[in-house]
Design an enzyme around this catalytic site. Structure first.
Site, PDB file in Angstrom:
ATOM      1  N   ARG A  94      11.616  -6.468   6.037  1.00  0.00           N
ATOM      2  CA  ARG A  94      11.531  -5.959   6.526  1.00  0.00           C
ATOM      3  C   ARG A  94      11.711  -5.524   8.108  1.00  0.00           C
ATOM      4  O   ARG A  94      12.529  -4.454   8.279  1.00  0.00           O
ATOM      5  CB  ARG A  94      10.140  -4.391   6.745  1.00  0.00           C
ATOM      6  CG  ARG A  94       9.985  -3.572   6.981  1.00  0.00           C
ATOM      7  CD  ARG A  94       9.274  -2.426   6.479  1.00  0.00           C
ATOM      8  NE  ARG A  94       7.891  -3.132   7.227  1.00  0.00           N
ATOM      9  CZ  ARG A  94       6.683  -2.995   6.263  1.00  0.00           C
ATOM     10  NH1 ARG A  94       6.645  -1.794   5.562  1.00  0.00           N
ATOM     11  NH2 ARG A  94       5.994  -3.956   7.565  1.00  0.00           N
ATOM     12  N   ARG A 114      -1.923  -8.799  12.264  1.00  0.00           N
ATOM     13  CA  ARG A 114      -2.640  -8.515  11.590  1.00  0.00           C
ATOM     14  C   ARG A 114      -3.176  -8.707  10.324  1.00  0.00           C
ATOM     15  O   ARG A 114      -4.640  -8.089   9.898  1.00  0.00           O
ATOM     16  CB  ARG A 114      -0.886  -7.752  11.246  1.00  0.00           C
ATOM     17  CG  ARG A 114      -0.267  -6.006  12.264  1.00  0.00           C
ATOM     18  CD  ARG A 114       0.412  -5.907  12.285  1.00  0.00           C
ATOM     19  NE  ARG A 114       1.256  -5.418  10.719  1.00  0.00           N
ATOM     20  CZ  ARG A 114       2.431  -5.218   9.871  1.00  0.00           C
ATOM     21  NH1 ARG A 114       3.470  -5.630  11.234  1.00  0.00           N
ATOM     22  NH2 ARG A 114       2.556  -4.995   9.698  1.00  0.00           N
ATOM     23  N   LYS A 164       0.957  -0.840   0.085  1.00  0.00           N
ATOM     24  CA  LYS A 164       0.099   0.239   0.070  1.00  0.00           C
ATOM     25  C   LYS A 164       1.115   0.924  -0.434  1.00  0.00           C
ATOM     26  O   LYS A 164       0.687   2.186  -0.483  1.00  0.00           O
ATOM     27  CB  LYS A 164      -0.896  -0.011   1.398  1.00  0.00           C
ATOM     28  CG  LYS A 164      -1.689  -1.410   1.544  1.00  0.00           C
ATOM     29  CD  LYS A 164      -2.835  -0.685   2.594  1.00  0.00           C
ATOM     30  CE  LYS A 164      -2.318  -0.700   3.752  1.00  0.00           C
ATOM     31  NZ  LYS A 164      -1.664  -2.451   3.925  1.00  0.00           N
ATOM     32  N   ARG A 191      10.236  -2.419  12.507  1.00  0.00           N
ATOM     33  CA  ARG A 191       9.143  -1.530  12.767  1.00  0.00           C
ATOM     34  C   ARG A 191       8.491  -2.617  13.696  1.00  0.00           C
ATOM     35  O   ARG A 191       9.014  -4.370  13.681  1.00  0.00           O
ATOM     36  CB  ARG A 191       8.415  -2.029  11.535  1.00  0.00           C
ATOM     37  CG  ARG A 191       7.443  -0.299  11.429  1.00  0.00           C
ATOM     38  CD  ARG A 191       6.580  -0.916  10.527  1.00  0.00           C
ATOM     39  NE  ARG A 191       5.318  -1.425  10.130  1.00  0.00           N
ATOM     40  CZ  ARG A 191       4.494  -0.793  10.178  1.00  0.00           C
ATOM     41  NH1 ARG A 191       4.972  -0.119   9.087  1.00  0.00           N
ATOM     42  NH2 ARG A 191       2.966  -1.646   9.946  1.00  0.00           N
ATOM     43  N   ARG A 223     -10.357   1.505   7.612  1.00  0.00           N
ATOM     44  CA  ARG A 223      -9.933   0.112   7.595  1.00  0.00           C
ATOM     45  C   ARG A 223     -10.693  -0.857   8.579  1.00  0.00           C
ATOM     46  O   ARG A 223     -10.599  -2.341   8.323  1.00  0.00           O
ATOM     47  CB  ARG A 223      -9.204   0.017   8.920  1.00  0.00           C
ATOM     48  CG  ARG A 223      -8.357  -1.033   9.080  1.00  0.00           C
ATOM     49  CD  ARG A 223      -6.931  -0.496   9.240  1.00  0.00           C
ATOM     50  NE  ARG A 223      -5.669  -1.047   8.871  1.00  0.00           N
ATOM     51  CZ  ARG A 223      -4.060  -0.714   8.675  1.00  0.00           C
ATOM     52  NH1 ARG A 223      -3.994   0.212   8.159  1.00  0.00           N
ATOM     53  NH2 ARG A 223      -3.370  -1.500   9.084  1.00  0.00           N
TER      54      ARG A 223
HETATM   55  P1  AP5 Z   1       4.813  -1.495   2.244  1.00  0.00           P
HETATM   56  O1  AP5 Z   1       5.106  -0.937   1.350  1.00  0.00           O
HETATM   57  O2  AP5 Z   1       5.500  -0.896   3.520  1.00  0.00           O
HETATM   58  O3  AP5 Z   1       2.804  -2.378   2.167  1.00  0.00           O
HETATM   59  P2  AP5 Z   1       1.925  -1.776   3.237  1.00  0.00           P
HETATM   60  O4  AP5 Z   1       0.971  -2.599   2.992  1.00  0.00           O
HETATM   61  O5  AP5 Z   1       2.106  -0.221   3.073  1.00  0.00           O
HETATM   62  O6  AP5 Z   1       2.325  -2.396   4.473  1.00  0.00           O
HETATM   63  P3  AP5 Z   1       2.422  -1.775   6.035  1.00  0.00           P
HETATM   64  O7  AP5 Z   1       3.114  -3.003   6.582  1.00  0.00           O
HETATM   65  O8  AP5 Z   1       2.456  -0.504   6.548  1.00  0.00           O
HETATM   66  O9  AP5 Z   1       0.871  -3.087   6.333  1.00  0.00           O
HETATM   67  P4  AP5 Z   1       0.177  -2.356   7.900  1.00  0.00           P
HETATM   68  O10 AP5 Z   1      -1.047  -2.225   6.598  1.00  0.00           O
HETATM   69  O11 AP5 Z   1       0.196  -2.956   8.373  1.00  0.00           O
HETATM   70  O12 AP5 Z   1       0.257  -1.148   8.360  1.00  0.00           O
HETATM   71  P5  AP5 Z   1      -0.355   0.598   8.801  1.00  0.00           P
HETATM   72  O13 AP5 Z   1       0.596   1.198   8.581  1.00  0.00           O
HETATM   73  O14 AP5 Z   1      -0.859   0.740   7.703  1.00  0.00           O
HETATM   74  O15 AP5 Z   1       5.706  -3.349   1.748  1.00  0.00           O
HETATM   75  C1  AP5 Z   1       6.026  -3.977   3.163  1.00  0.00           C
HETATM   76  C2  AP5 Z   1       7.298  -5.133   2.225  1.00  0.00           C
HETATM   77  O16 AP5 Z   1       7.101  -4.902   1.237  1.00  0.00           O
HETATM   78  C3  AP5 Z   1       8.107  -3.312   2.584  1.00  0.00           C
HETATM   79  O17 AP5 Z   1       9.744  -3.783   3.086  1.00  0.00           O
HETATM   80  C4  AP5 Z   1       8.601  -2.769   0.705  1.00  0.00           C
HETATM   81  O18 AP5 Z   1       9.982  -2.586   0.760  1.00  0.00           O
HETATM   82  C5  AP5 Z   1       8.449  -4.142   0.245  1.00  0.00           C
HETATM   83  N1  AP5 Z   1       7.736  -4.116  -1.140  1.00  0.00           N
HETATM   84  C6  AP5 Z   1       6.638  -3.833  -1.865  1.00  0.00           C
HETATM   85  N2  AP5 Z   1       6.492  -4.000  -3.128  1.00  0.00           N
HETATM   86  C7  AP5 Z   1       7.286  -5.286  -2.734  1.00  0.00           C
HETATM   87  C8  AP5 Z   1       7.339  -5.704  -4.304  1.00  0.00           C
HETATM   88  N3  AP5 Z   1       6.752  -5.970  -5.242  1.00  0.00           N
HETATM   89  N4  AP5 Z   1       8.662  -6.924  -4.144  1.00  0.00           N
HETATM   90  C9  AP5 Z   1       8.850  -7.454  -3.137  1.00  0.00           C
HETATM   91  N5  AP5 Z   1       9.077  -6.885  -1.694  1.00  0.00           N
HETATM   92  C10 AP5 Z   1       7.831  -5.383  -2.045  1.00  0.00           C
HETATM   93  O19 AP5 Z   1      -1.043   0.022  10.047  1.00  0.00           O
HETATM   94  C11 AP5 Z   1      -0.077   0.141  11.044  1.00  0.00           C
HETATM   95  C12 AP5 Z   1      -0.815   0.383  12.375  1.00  0.00           C
HETATM   96  O20 AP5 Z   1      -1.041   1.515  12.408  1.00  0.00           O
HETATM   97  C13 AP5 Z   1      -2.462  -1.206  12.409  1.00  0.00           C
HETATM   98  O21 AP5 Z   1      -1.870  -2.663  12.477  1.00  0.00           O
HETATM   99  C14 AP5 Z   1      -2.395  -0.522  13.564  1.00  0.00           C
HETATM  100  O22 AP5 Z   1      -2.709  -0.927  14.621  1.00  0.00           O
HETATM  101  C15 AP5 Z   1      -3.069   1.359  13.183  1.00  0.00           C
HETATM  102  N6  AP5 Z   1      -3.109   1.604  12.230  1.00  0.00           N
HETATM  103  C16 AP5 Z   1      -3.197   2.767  11.181  1.00  0.00           C
HETATM  104  N7  AP5 Z   1      -4.358   3.058  10.524  1.00  0.00           N
HETATM  105  C17 AP5 Z   1      -5.481   2.212  11.013  1.00  0.00           C
HETATM  106  C18 AP5 Z   1      -6.575   3.130  11.332  1.00  0.00           C
HETATM  107  N8  AP5 Z   1      -6.809   3.521   9.986  1.00  0.00           N
HETATM  108  N9  AP5 Z   1      -7.673   1.738  11.793  1.00  0.00           N
HETATM  109  C19 AP5 Z   1      -7.134   1.541  13.309  1.00  0.00           C
HETATM  110  N10 AP5 Z   1      -5.593   0.978  13.315  1.00  0.00           N
HETATM  111  C20 AP5 Z   1      -4.837   2.015  12.652  1.00  0.00           C
HETATM  112 MG    MG Z   2       2.350   1.329   5.024  1.00  0.00          MG
END
Ligand code: AP5
Ligand code: MG
Length: 186
Positions: A126, A143, A13, A132, A87
């Site tokens: 990662r 998650r 994402k 992280r 979400r």
């Molecule tokens: P990346 O691009 O970071 O993927 P992502 O989908 O953004 O992964 P996240 O870990 O950020 O998702 P998440 O939903 O768990 O976290 P969020 O921050 O939203 O890619 C992942 C890895 O893969 C990277 O190392 C990248 O380099 C690599 N990669 C990318 N593309 C690739 C490819 N094609 N091939 C190989 N490798 C690749 O949420 C975190 C926490 O915050 C939640 O658990 C919750 O506690 C809280 N939170 C956030 N938003 C809310 C909300 N709206 N409501 C309630 N709680 C919330």
């Molecule tokens: Mg992300």
């Protein structure tokens, strides 16, 4: 244009959302990034959010809804790439209501499809690089379950509005970006 990028943890994402936002000339906003900054700075929001984030659970809606209102009400905002929100269904209803007040809507949802094996592989890779605090096997499993139980229902929520575009999310970052741009043309 208001777009949302939807997918499991590790689906890309952040990676794809930033590139698409640049291409479409809209700001990219990630609630996850905003929360991680708040945790780092030790703000009241960060203090409330940290335990939930470390465990891989969603931060409660009463905290997040205030944050979402702040993001969407910001002056001069005319479009956005929304990463990590809404979400769950209550958050989606809140986003619809807030955008409706501006005579706007979620125009497109880009849904990234990635196998579970690949998600876990990426997040553990990662973990080794960046450390992280939620990239450990136990939090990753939570998650994934939270995504399945609370976020996946948004797919049918937005399919009913006809705005979902599915994009295979495996392969190189460039190839996936090409597919995402192509998917947004329809
Ligand atoms: P990346 O691009 O970071 O993927 P992502 O989908 O953004 O992964 P996240 O870990 O950020 O998702 P998440 O939903 O768990 O976290 P969020 O921050 O939203 O890619 C992942 C890895 O893969 C990277 O190392 C990248 O380099 C690599 N990669 C990318 N593309 C690739 C490819 N094609 N091939 C190989 N490798 C690749 O949420 C975190 C926490 O915050 C939640 O658990 C919750 O506690 C809280 N939170 C956030 N938003 C809310 C909300 N709206 N409501 C309630 N709680 C919330
Ligand atoms: Mg992300």
């Amino acid at each position: 244009m208001y777009l949302m990028i939807l997918g499991a943890p590790g689906s890309g994402k952040g990676t794809q959302g930033k590139l698409l936002a640049e291409h479409l000339k809209v700001p990219e906003v990630s609630t996850g990034e905003l929360l991680r900054t708040a945790v780092k700075q030790g703000t009241p929001l960060g203090k409330q959010a940290k335990t939930y984030m470390d465990r891989g659970e969603l931060v409660p809606d009463e905290i997040i809804l205030a944050l979402i209102r702040e993001i969407l009400d910001a002056k001069g905002v005319r479009g956005m790439m929304m990463d990590g929100f809404p979400r769950n269904v209550p958050q989606a209803q809140a986003v619809d209501r807030l955008l409706g007040e501006k005579k706007a809507r979620v125009d497109r949802v880009v849904l990234l499809d990635v196998s579970e094996d690949e998600l876990i592989r990426r997040l553990l890779a990662r973990a080794a690089k960046e450390g992280r605090s939620d990239d450990n096997l136990e939090s990753i499993k939570t998650r994934l379950k939270v995504y399945h139980d609370q976020t996946q229902p948004l797919i049918s929520y937005y399919e009913k509005q006809g705005v979902v575009r599915r994009v295979p999310g495996m392969g190189s970052v460039d190839d996936i970006q090409k597919r995402a741009r192509e998917a947004l043309r329809s």
